[in-house]
Design a protein around this motif. Structure first.
Motif, PDB file in Angstrom:
ATOM      1  N   PRO A  54       0.820  -1.216   0.000  1.00  0.00           N
ATOM      2  CA  PRO A  54       0.000   0.000   0.000  1.00  0.00           C
ATOM      3  C   PRO A  54       0.856   1.269   0.000  1.00  0.00           C
ATOM      4  CG  PRO A  54      -0.850  -1.585   1.583  1.00  0.00           C
ATOM      5  CD  PRO A  54       0.469  -2.123   1.111  1.00  0.00           C
ATOM      6  N   ARG A  55       0.460   2.238  -0.827  1.00  0.00           N
ATOM      7  CA  ARG A  55       1.073   3.565  -0.868  1.00  0.00           C
ATOM      8  C   ARG A  55       2.546   3.539  -1.269  1.00  0.00           C
ATOM      9  NH1 ARG A  55      -1.511   2.926   3.690  1.00  0.00           N
ATOM     10  NH2 ARG A  55       0.382   3.058   4.957  1.00  0.00           N
ATOM     11  N   SER A  56       2.996   2.438  -1.871  1.00  0.00           N
ATOM     12  CA  SER A  56       4.395   2.352  -2.306  1.00  0.00           C
ATOM     13  C   SER A  56       4.584   2.823  -3.737  1.00  0.00           C
ATOM     14  CB  SER A  56       4.901   0.915  -2.179  1.00  0.00           C
ATOM     15  OG  SER A  56       4.203   0.054  -3.082  1.00  0.00           O
ATOM     16  N   ALA A  73      10.233  -0.282 -13.758  1.00  0.00           N
ATOM     17  CA  ALA A  73       9.644   0.441 -12.632  1.00  0.00           C
ATOM     18  C   ALA A  73       8.188   0.783 -12.865  1.00  0.00           C
ATOM     19  CB  ALA A  73      10.427   1.731 -12.357  1.00  0.00           C
ATOM     20  N   GLY A  74       7.673   0.463 -14.040  1.00  0.00           N
ATOM     21  CA  GLY A  74       6.283   0.797 -14.290  1.00  0.00           C
ATOM     22  C   GLY A  74       5.771   0.149 -15.560  1.00  0.00           C
ATOM     23  N   GLY A  75       4.454   0.166 -15.680  1.00  0.00           N
ATOM     24  CA  GLY A  75       3.821  -0.395 -16.862  1.00  0.00           C
ATOM     25  C   GLY A  75       2.541   0.344 -17.177  1.00  0.00           C
ATOM     26  N   ILE A  76       2.070   0.169 -18.401  1.00  0.00           N
ATOM     27  CA  ILE A  76       0.897   0.876 -18.908  1.00  0.00           C
ATOM     28  C   ILE A  76      -0.028  -0.126 -19.592  1.00  0.00           C
ATOM     29  CG2 ILE A  76       0.103   2.657 -20.530  1.00  0.00           C
ATOM     30  CD1 ILE A  76       3.029   3.839 -20.164  1.00  0.00           C
ATOM     31  N   LEU A  77      -1.317   0.025 -19.359  1.00  0.00           N
ATOM     32  CA  LEU A  77      -2.304  -0.852 -19.979  1.00  0.00           C
ATOM     33  C   LEU A  77      -3.452  -0.016 -20.500  1.00  0.00           C
ATOM     34  CD1 LEU A  77      -3.326  -3.774 -20.527  1.00  0.00           C
ATOM     35  CD2 LEU A  77      -4.499  -3.638 -18.321  1.00  0.00           C
ATOM     36  N   GLY A  78      -3.781  -0.164 -21.774  1.00  0.00           N
ATOM     37  CA  GLY A  78      -4.906   0.546 -22.360  1.00  0.00           C
ATOM     38  C   GLY A  78      -5.977  -0.430 -22.812  1.00  0.00           C
ATOM     39  N   GLU A  79      -7.237  -0.052 -22.674  1.00  0.00           N
ATOM     40  CA  GLU A  79      -8.329  -0.890 -23.164  1.00  0.00           C
ATOM     41  C   GLU A  79      -9.507  -0.017 -23.574  1.00  0.00           C
ATOM     42  OE1 GLU A  79     -10.318  -3.319 -20.032  1.00  0.00           O
ATOM     43  OE2 GLU A  79      -8.734  -2.528 -18.724  1.00  0.00           O
ATOM     44  N   LEU A 120       9.338   1.424  -3.447  1.00  0.00           N
ATOM     45  CA  LEU A 120       9.640   0.028  -3.136  1.00  0.00           C
ATOM     46  C   LEU A 120      11.114  -0.147  -2.780  1.00  0.00           C
ATOM     47  CD1 LEU A 120       6.826  -0.513  -4.511  1.00  0.00           C
ATOM     48  CD2 LEU A 120       7.803  -2.713  -5.188  1.00  0.00           C
ATOM     49  N   ARG A 121      11.336  -0.883  -1.703  1.00  0.00           N
ATOM     50  CA  ARG A 121      12.688  -1.212  -1.270  1.00  0.00           C
ATOM     51  C   ARG A 121      13.130  -2.505  -1.940  1.00  0.00           C
ATOM     52  NH1 ARG A 121       9.124  -0.309   3.630  1.00  0.00           N
ATOM     53  NH2 ARG A 121       9.303   1.941   3.970  1.00  0.00           N
ATOM     54  N   ALA A 122      14.409  -2.781  -1.874  1.00  0.00           N
ATOM     55  CA  ALA A 122      14.944  -3.940  -2.586  1.00  0.00           C
ATOM     56  C   ALA A 122      14.267  -5.239  -2.165  1.00  0.00           C
ATOM     57  CB  ALA A 122      16.453  -4.035  -2.368  1.00  0.00           C
ATOM     58  N   ASP A 123      13.968  -5.359  -0.861  1.00  0.00           N
ATOM     59  CA  ASP A 123      13.360  -6.601  -0.388  1.00  0.00           C
ATOM     60  C   ASP A 123      11.870  -6.693  -0.694  1.00  0.00           C
ATOM     61  OD1 ASP A 123      12.530  -4.665   1.381  1.00  0.00           O
ATOM     62  OD2 ASP A 123      12.970  -5.819   3.191  1.00  0.00           O
ATOM     63  N   GLU A 124      11.295  -5.659  -1.291  1.00  0.00           N
ATOM     64  CA  GLU A 124       9.875  -5.653  -1.635  1.00  0.00           C
ATOM     65  C   GLU A 124       9.624  -5.867  -3.127  1.00  0.00           C
ATOM     66  OE1 GLU A 124       7.945  -2.588   1.623  1.00  0.00           O
ATOM     67  OE2 GLU A 124       9.017  -1.736  -0.097  1.00  0.00           O
ATOM     68  N   LEU A 125      10.671  -5.900  -3.920  1.00  0.00           N
ATOM     69  CA  LEU A 125      10.507  -6.010  -5.362  1.00  0.00           C
ATOM     70  C   LEU A 125       9.911  -7.368  -5.729  1.00  0.00           C
ATOM     71  CD1 LEU A 125      13.893  -4.467  -6.546  1.00  0.00           C
ATOM     72  CD2 LEU A 125      11.649  -3.368  -6.546  1.00  0.00           C
ATOM     73  N   ALA A 146      12.811   5.141  -6.101  1.00  0.00           N
ATOM     74  CA  ALA A 146      13.684   5.311  -4.945  1.00  0.00           C
ATOM     75  C   ALA A 146      15.022   4.609  -5.160  1.00  0.00           C
ATOM     76  CB  ALA A 146      13.004   4.786  -3.684  1.00  0.00           C
ATOM     77  N   LEU A 147      14.977   3.377  -5.652  1.00  0.00           N
ATOM     78  CA  LEU A 147      16.214   2.627  -5.880  1.00  0.00           C
ATOM     79  C   LEU A 147      17.040   3.220  -7.018  1.00  0.00           C
ATOM     80  CD1 LEU A 147      14.863  -1.016  -5.445  1.00  0.00           C
ATOM     81  CD2 LEU A 147      16.293   0.273  -3.847  1.00  0.00           C
ATOM     82  N   ALA A 148      16.380   3.983  -7.902  1.00  0.00           N
ATOM     83  CA  ALA A 148      17.085   4.636  -9.007  1.00  0.00           C
ATOM     84  C   ALA A 148      17.632   6.005  -8.610  1.00  0.00           C
ATOM     85  CB  ALA A 148      16.161   4.783 -10.211  1.00  0.00           C
ATOM     86  N   GLY A 149      17.488   6.364  -7.326  1.00  0.00           N
ATOM     87  CA  GLY A 149      18.053   7.619  -6.835  1.00  0.00           C
ATOM     88  C   GLY A 149      17.181   8.829  -7.034  1.00  0.00           C
ATOM     89  N   ALA A 150      15.875   8.670  -6.971  1.00  0.00           N
ATOM     90  CA  ALA A 150      14.962   9.797  -7.172  1.00  0.00           C
ATOM     91  C   ALA A 150      15.218  10.904  -6.157  1.00  0.00           C
ATOM     92  CB  ALA A 150      13.515   9.326  -7.053  1.00  0.00           C
ATOM     93  N   VAL A 151      15.153  12.143  -6.621  1.00  0.00           N
ATOM     94  CA  VAL A 151      15.319  13.285  -5.720  1.00  0.00           C
ATOM     95  C   VAL A 151      14.044  13.537  -4.919  1.00  0.00           C
ATOM     96  CG1 VAL A 151      17.073  14.369  -7.164  1.00  0.00           C
ATOM     97  CG2 VAL A 151      14.655  14.938  -7.516  1.00  0.00           C
TER      98      VAL A 151
END
Length: 290
Positions: free
Chosen positions: A86-88, A149-155, A171-176, A185-190
């Protein structure tokens, strides 16, 4: 961290605060804006399924945005599941009606348009270079390797199209969910402030959708085709396209054509457009296969 047996509530993880619906509406629902309605739900199976159902029932306004703090049955392409704590992340769908301004045969560009918008919006707000893997994945670099890190779906639904986006934010490494996955976050987001990120992506989506629609859905005239190609990590690489029906095609990805198809140059010298399929990057990928 909250103990595993603690009761769940919206503030159970202080690193992942709930979205401020009032602030989001204030910033996005303006008279001149594409966005007409914004709803945030605590949990749902799939925002795409929810909006598509409402669209088929009729009366859904263009520019409706549905956001979930948690998805329990999120869907990707090829019926793949998409789950996260949730909220990740950002889990949301939008409803668009290109209408008579755009021929239906050009509506297939809308998910690709959403990819360009997401990559552009995230680069501005998170400071993370986000690449596009044809047709619908968002890639970031984590420790020198490309990660999804993301995906898109259209219908298609009702008189329009529902486009859903799922983006891993904190998401943290142990949550992937898989070794090939990543997060901002893992990619170094500001910034991993989800309200900032969501506003940025939706404003970028509004911009690109407006340009594309004003050009009658012409991806070249609107600049969309060039923008997608410029941000596409699939181009100039050797890939395997796993096609519907079980066939596969290997070649170098050389272009995105006017219909949004990936064009492969095969060993026999043919230029083969691919309109649907699962793409595997074989060579030229940072960090190996993706």
């Amino acid at each position: 961290m909250t103990p595993p047996d603690a009761p769940h509530n919206r503030w159970s993880d202080l690193d992942r605060p709930p979205l401020n619906v009032t602030a989001l509406r204030r910033g996005l629902l303006r008279p001149e804006s594409l966005w007409s309605e914004l709803e945030v739900v605590e949990t749902t199976g799939s925002t795409n399924s929810d909006l598509a159902g409402r669209a088929r029932s009729g009366g859904l306004a263009e520019g409706t945005v549905l956001v979930a703090e948690e998805q329990t049955a999120g869907r990707g392409r090829l019926e793949r599941s998409w789950t996260a704590p949730p909220r990740s992340g950002l889990f949301f769908s939008v409803y668009l009606e290109p209408g008579d301004d755009v021929p239906v045969e050009r509506w297939g560009w809308v998910p690709l348009l959403a990819g360009v918008a997401a990559a552009t919006g995230l680069a501005k707000s998170a400071g993370v270079d986000t690449a596009l893997k044809w047709p619908n994945d968002l890639l970031v670099t984590v420790e020198g390797a490309e990660r999804k890190a993301g995906g898109i779906l259209g219908e298609f639904a009702g008189d329009g199209i529902v486009v859903g986006l799922g983006i891993n934010v904190s998401l943290r490494a142990d949550e992937l969910p898989a070794p090939t996955a990543g997060s901002l976050a893992l990619a170094g987001a500001v910034s991993t402030d989800r309200e900032t990120l969501l506003r940025s992506v939706l404003r970028s989506l509004e911009h690109w959708y407006g340009e594309w629609k004003a050009a009658g859905g012409d991806a070249a005239a609107s600049g969309l085709q060039a923008a997608y190609a410029a941000g596409c990590a699939t181009l100039d690489r050797t890939v395997r396209a796993e096609l519907p029906g079980g066939d596969a095609l290997v070649g170098q990805a050389v272009a995105i054509d006017g219909d949004g198809r990936l064009v492969l140059s095969t060993e026999d010298g043919l230029q083969q457009p691919v309109s649907a399929g699962d793409i595997v990057h074989l060579r030229g990928a940072a960090g190996g296969l993706t």
